[in-house]
Write a protein that holds these residues in place. Structure first.
Motif, mmCIF file in Angstrom:
data_model
loop_
_atom_site.group_PDB
_atom_site.id
_atom_site.type_symbol
_atom_site.label_atom_id
_atom_site.label_comp_id
_atom_site.label_asym_id
_atom_site.label_seq_id
_atom_site.Cartn_x
_atom_site.Cartn_y
_atom_site.Cartn_z
ATOM 1 N N ASN A 165 0.844 -1.188 0.000
ATOM 2 C CA ASN A 165 0.000 0.000 0.000
ATOM 3 C C ASN A 165 0.886 1.246 0.000
ATOM 4 N N GLY A 166 0.252 2.417 0.061
ATOM 5 C CA GLY A 166 0.996 3.668 -0.021
ATOM 6 C C GLY A 166 0.817 4.322 -1.378
ATOM 7 N N THR A 167 1.122 5.593 -1.456
ATOM 8 C CA THR A 167 0.956 6.359 -2.698
ATOM 9 C C THR A 167 1.736 5.748 -3.858
ATOM 10 N N PHE A 168 2.936 5.265 -3.552
ATOM 11 C CA PHE A 168 3.771 4.632 -4.574
ATOM 12 C C PHE A 168 3.880 3.121 -4.346
ATOM 13 N N CYS A 169 2.960 2.591 -3.532
ATOM 14 C CA CYS A 169 2.938 1.143 -3.219
ATOM 15 C C CYS A 169 4.293 0.680 -2.674
ATOM 16 N N GLU A 170 4.868 1.518 -1.827
ATOM 17 C CA GLU A 170 6.197 1.237 -1.291
ATOM 18 C C GLU A 170 6.156 0.611 0.106
ATOM 19 N N LYS A 171 4.964 0.497 0.693
ATOM 20 C CA LYS A 171 4.833 0.002 2.060
ATOM 21 C C LYS A 171 4.191 -1.386 2.082
ATOM 22 N N LYS A 172 4.766 -2.279 2.882
ATOM 23 C CA LYS A 172 4.141 -3.580 3.096
ATOM 24 C C LYS A 172 2.862 -3.399 3.918
ATOM 25 N N CYS A 173 1.954 -4.377 3.805
ATOM 26 C CA CYS A 173 0.765 -4.355 4.657
ATOM 27 C C CYS A 173 1.198 -4.355 6.126
ATOM 28 N N PRO A 174 0.435 -3.723 6.999
ATOM 29 C CA PRO A 174 0.745 -3.794 8.434
ATOM 30 C C PRO A 174 0.757 -5.251 8.897
ATOM 31 N N GLU A 175 1.542 -5.544 9.926
ATOM 32 C CA GLU A 175 1.629 -6.916 10.437
ATOM 33 C C GLU A 175 0.249 -7.423 10.830
ATOM 34 N N GLY A 176 -0.054 -8.633 10.384
ATOM 35 C CA GLY A 176 -1.355 -9.228 10.662
ATOM 36 C C GLY A 176 -2.376 -9.026 9.565
#
Length: 324
Positions: A176-187
């Motif tokens: 996720n993120g504006t540039f899809c640079e972040k992994k999903c939150p844990e869980g």
């Protein structure tokens, strides 16, 4: 059929002397709407050149006033995304707008409805004449920027991003993120990180942020691709591949994690906890049937002396009881 010099393809032949023209719509016609569509790809800007006649510029502007431009990935009506909507002011006859997005089709649309009062300057009966429609964009998927020399972020869905600033239209599962640079939150995992992990991975680890599966096996007592299936009554351990002993007292099932025989005292305690969780209004007591080696739920009306016990009891599944 339109005459040859009015056909739809005239609007994209790069010859400004030839225009496409629709039949009249509006108050003097039974037809109230008009559309024109071209099949393209990534879009940066759209330039539309409308027909002009010397001395009739205001009339021509009034004819096209109120038009809309849409993007769509489907030829089926109803899936369009609005790119531009002309409002009250009369538009220029040589019109350009920035329309950052992706769409296989660019659609021109206008209407003249009988029940609607249009602003001053609008022609109530009108024809649309498109002389040239020029769409600028990147011909290659995964590129953006004015010169199409920048690459979309790697986690953009279908490698599609905003052609101006490179922000992703959507993310691949697990990001996720504006540039899809972040992994999903844990869980959490999956598309838009909307799916919650099952909490049964080994060593209390979180599931894979993309697939939702446990990367390092399931916790003891669980199995399945998502570690969401509890061991059956007779199994225990990693992936439920071990068999419980057949020598547990009163045939009470073994612990699904350790395989140890569960004592009647522990089993009764778990049973009471289970019945409290499942009961809303009735008083309950746990009873071990020495014949069938099963626990039963008994209502308060049958408790004294357990009269009528065989007709008023409900079997409790070992699998549910031993997990609590």
């Amino acid at each position: 059929m339109p005459e040859a010099h009015y056909i739809a393809s005239n609007a994209i032949d790069r010859d400004k002397s030839k225009c496409t023209r629709n039949i009249e719509i509006g108050t003097l016609s039974n037809i109230k709407t008009v559309w024109w569509r071209v099949d393209l790809g990534d879009i940066y800007s759209i330039n539309v050149l409308f027909k002009n006649y010397d001395g009739y510029e205001m009339r021509q502007k009034g004819r096209i006033a109120g038009f809309s431009l849409y993007l769509s990935n489907s030829s089926i009506s109803g899936n369009e995304i609005l790119c531009y909507k002309d409002e009250e002011h009369l538009p220029p006859l040589n019109f350009t707008t920035t329309c950052a997005g992706y769409g296989r089709y660019v659609i021109f649309y206008n209407e003249r409805l009988d029940e609607y009062k249009y602003p001053d300057g609008y022609q109530s009966s009108t024809v649309t004449e498109l002389c040239e429609v020029i769409v600028n964009g990147c011909g290659e998927a995964g590129a953006y920027g004015e010169k199409c020399d920048e690459k979309c972020p790697k986690n953009c869905q279908e490698q599609r991003c905003n052609i101006i600033n490179g922000t992703c239209v959507g993310c691949l599962p697990g990001w996720n993120g504006t540039f899809c640079e972040k992994k999903c939150p844990e869980g959490w995992y999956g598309l838009e990180c909307k799916l919650q992990c099952f909490a049964h991975c080994k060593d209390n680890a979180f599931c894979n942020h993309v697939t939702g599966q446990c990367d390092n096996e399931c916790a003891d007592g669980w199995k399945g691709a998502f570690c969401d299936e509890q061991c059956l009554e007779e199994n225990y351990g990693v992936d439920c591949k071990f068999n419980c002993s057949s020598h547990c007292r009163n045939d009470v099932p073994c612990d699904k994690q350790t395989g140890h025989c569960v004592t009647n005292r522990i089993f009764r305690k778990r049973m009471r906890k289970y019945l409290r969780m499942k009961s809303d209004t009735v008083a309950l007591q746990d009873v071990l049937d020495s014949k069938n080696n099963h626990y039963y739920r008994v209502t308060s009306s049958t408790m004294p002396g357990y009269k009528g016990l065989m007709d008023n009891r409900e079997k409790i599944d070992y699998q549910n009881v031993t997990s609590n």
